[in-house]
Design an enzyme around this catalytic site. Structure first.
Site, PDB file in Angstrom:
ATOM      1  N   HIS A  19       0.834  -1.207   0.000  1.00  0.00           N
ATOM      2  CA  HIS A  19       0.000   0.000   0.000  1.00  0.00           C
ATOM      3  C   HIS A  19       0.871   1.261   0.000  1.00  0.00           C
ATOM      4  CE1 HIS A  19      -3.005  -2.698   2.311  1.00  0.00           C
ATOM      5  NE2 HIS A  19      -3.585  -2.459   1.161  1.00  0.00           N
ATOM      6  N   LYS A  43     -17.283  -7.170   5.422  1.00  0.00           N
ATOM      7  CA  LYS A  43     -15.916  -7.618   5.643  1.00  0.00           C
ATOM      8  C   LYS A  43     -15.556  -7.495   7.116  1.00  0.00           C
ATOM      9  CE  LYS A  43     -11.784  -7.053   2.730  1.00  0.00           C
ATOM     10  NZ  LYS A  43     -11.140  -6.156   1.759  1.00  0.00           N
ATOM     11  N   ARG A  93      -2.526  -6.286  -8.403  1.00  0.00           N
ATOM     12  CA  ARG A  93      -1.522  -7.314  -8.144  1.00  0.00           C
ATOM     13  C   ARG A  93      -1.595  -8.439  -9.167  1.00  0.00           C
ATOM     14  NH1 ARG A  93      -3.494  -7.425  -2.073  1.00  0.00           N
ATOM     15  NH2 ARG A  93      -5.334  -7.003  -3.298  1.00  0.00           N
ATOM     16  N   SER A 131      -3.062  -8.003   2.808  1.00  0.00           N
ATOM     17  CA  SER A 131      -3.284  -7.893   4.250  1.00  0.00           C
ATOM     18  C   SER A 131      -3.730  -9.247   4.799  1.00  0.00           C
ATOM     19  CB  SER A 131      -4.350  -6.837   4.531  1.00  0.00           C
ATOM     20  OG  SER A 131      -3.934  -5.590   4.042  1.00  0.00           O
TER      21      SER A 131
HETATM   22  P1  ADP Z   1      -6.261  -6.086   0.529  1.00  0.00           P
HETATM   23  O1  ADP Z   1      -6.749  -6.652  -0.772  1.00  0.00           O
HETATM   24  O2  ADP Z   1      -4.811  -6.385   0.799  1.00  0.00           O
HETATM   25  O3  ADP Z   1      -7.176  -6.304   1.709  1.00  0.00           O
HETATM   26  P2  ADP Z   1      -7.137  -3.305   0.440  1.00  0.00           P
HETATM   27  O4  ADP Z   1      -8.596  -3.496   0.340  1.00  0.00           O
HETATM   28  O5  ADP Z   1      -6.644  -2.604   1.634  1.00  0.00           O
HETATM   29  O6  ADP Z   1      -6.230  -4.568   0.280  1.00  0.00           O
HETATM   30  O7  ADP Z   1      -6.594  -2.617  -0.880  1.00  0.00           O
HETATM   31  C1  ADP Z   1      -6.597  -1.270  -1.185  1.00  0.00           C
HETATM   32  C2  ADP Z   1      -5.936  -1.098  -2.529  1.00  0.00           C
HETATM   33  O8  ADP Z   1      -4.535  -1.397  -2.418  1.00  0.00           O
HETATM   34  C3  ADP Z   1      -6.453  -1.999  -3.636  1.00  0.00           C
HETATM   35  O9  ADP Z   1      -6.423  -1.293  -4.851  1.00  0.00           O
HETATM   36  C4  ADP Z   1      -5.436  -3.116  -3.673  1.00  0.00           C
HETATM   37  O10 ADP Z   1      -5.376  -3.734  -4.943  1.00  0.00           O
HETATM   38  C5  ADP Z   1      -4.174  -2.347  -3.379  1.00  0.00           C
HETATM   39  N1  ADP Z   1      -3.118  -3.213  -2.839  1.00  0.00           N
HETATM   40  C6  ADP Z   1      -3.193  -4.031  -1.767  1.00  0.00           C
HETATM   41  N2  ADP Z   1      -2.016  -4.689  -1.597  1.00  0.00           N
HETATM   42  C7  ADP Z   1      -1.195  -4.267  -2.589  1.00  0.00           C
HETATM   43  C8  ADP Z   1       0.140  -4.600  -2.986  1.00  0.00           C
HETATM   44  N3  ADP Z   1       0.845  -5.521  -2.341  1.00  0.00           N
HETATM   45  N4  ADP Z   1       0.662  -3.966  -4.076  1.00  0.00           N
HETATM   46  C9  ADP Z   1      -0.082  -3.068  -4.744  1.00  0.00           C
HETATM   47  N5  ADP Z   1      -1.340  -2.733  -4.446  1.00  0.00           N
HETATM   48  C10 ADP Z   1      -1.899  -3.310  -3.382  1.00  0.00           C
END
Ligand code: ADP
Length: 163
Positions: A19, A43, A93, A131
């Site tokens: 992130h 969630k 990803r 996460s």
């Molecule tokens: P997660 O899928 O890990 O629970 P979130 O809902 O917090 O993640 O994701 C918020 C944004 O950050 C989304 O666009 C997700 O694709 C992106 N994101 C999460 N992890 C990564 C990563 N390792 N590299 C790039 N983008 C990421």
């Protein structure tokens, strides 16, 4: 001149280096990035909204171009409008991210054609990082060095030990 603002929405439960990488790269394009922590009733999260906001504020406390906010009970696109955002920033990803992101981007475009969704390919070293995966590793005693800020790892350890 008005600032170019992007909003970066997600669950951030908890924030990972993946992130942070997207935020840093977003700042190369936009003047400000607003990290928006979503409360999604479907969630179940390990950290409460206030705890996620606290960790994010701690990590970005020295960067006045990053704003941290939470949002509940409204459409993301309406939140983006209220912030005068030009774009919604998302990380990609794997192909499995794509289907959901494609649908959301089209829905948001339909609702607000002047706010674009910008996708950034994850840096390859973070492409396996989520996460969810991190919570599994920490739950079973593994180390998350190079994946998480140490403050986040400490908070996660504490949280998961509390059960
Ligand atoms: P997660 O899928 O890990 O629970 P979130 O809902 O917090 O993640 O994701 C918020 C944004 O950050 C989304 O666009 C997700 O694709 C992106 N994101 C999460 N992890 C990564 C990563 N390792 N590299 C790039 N983008 C990421």
């Amino acid at each position: 001149m008005t600032a170019n603002i992007a909003i970066y929405p997600g669950s951030f439960d908890p924030i990972t280096h993946g992130h942070v990488n997207i935020v840093e790269r977003g700042l190369q394009i936009f003047d400000k990035v607003v990290i928006v922590v979503a409360v999604n009733s479907a969630k179940q999260t390990v950290f409460r909204l206030e705890e996620r906001l606290e960790l994010l504020n701690e990590i970005f406390k020295d960067n006045d171009r990053v704003i941290v906010d939470g949002f509940t009970d409204q459409l993301l696109i309406n939140y983006a409008k209220s912030r005068n955002a030009k774009a919604i920033l998302r990380g990609l990803r794997t192909v499995s991210d794509y289907e959901y992101e494609f649908q959301m981007a089209h829905a948001n475009r339909h609702l607000a054609p002047d706010i674009d969704t910008i996708f950034m390919m994850t840096e390859s070293k973070y492409s396996h990082l989520s996460s969810t995966l991190i919570k599994e590793i920490v739950r079973y005693g593994g180390s998350c060095q190079d994946m998480l800020d140490p403050r986040v790892e400490t908070a996660l350890n504490k949280k998961l030990k509390q059960g």
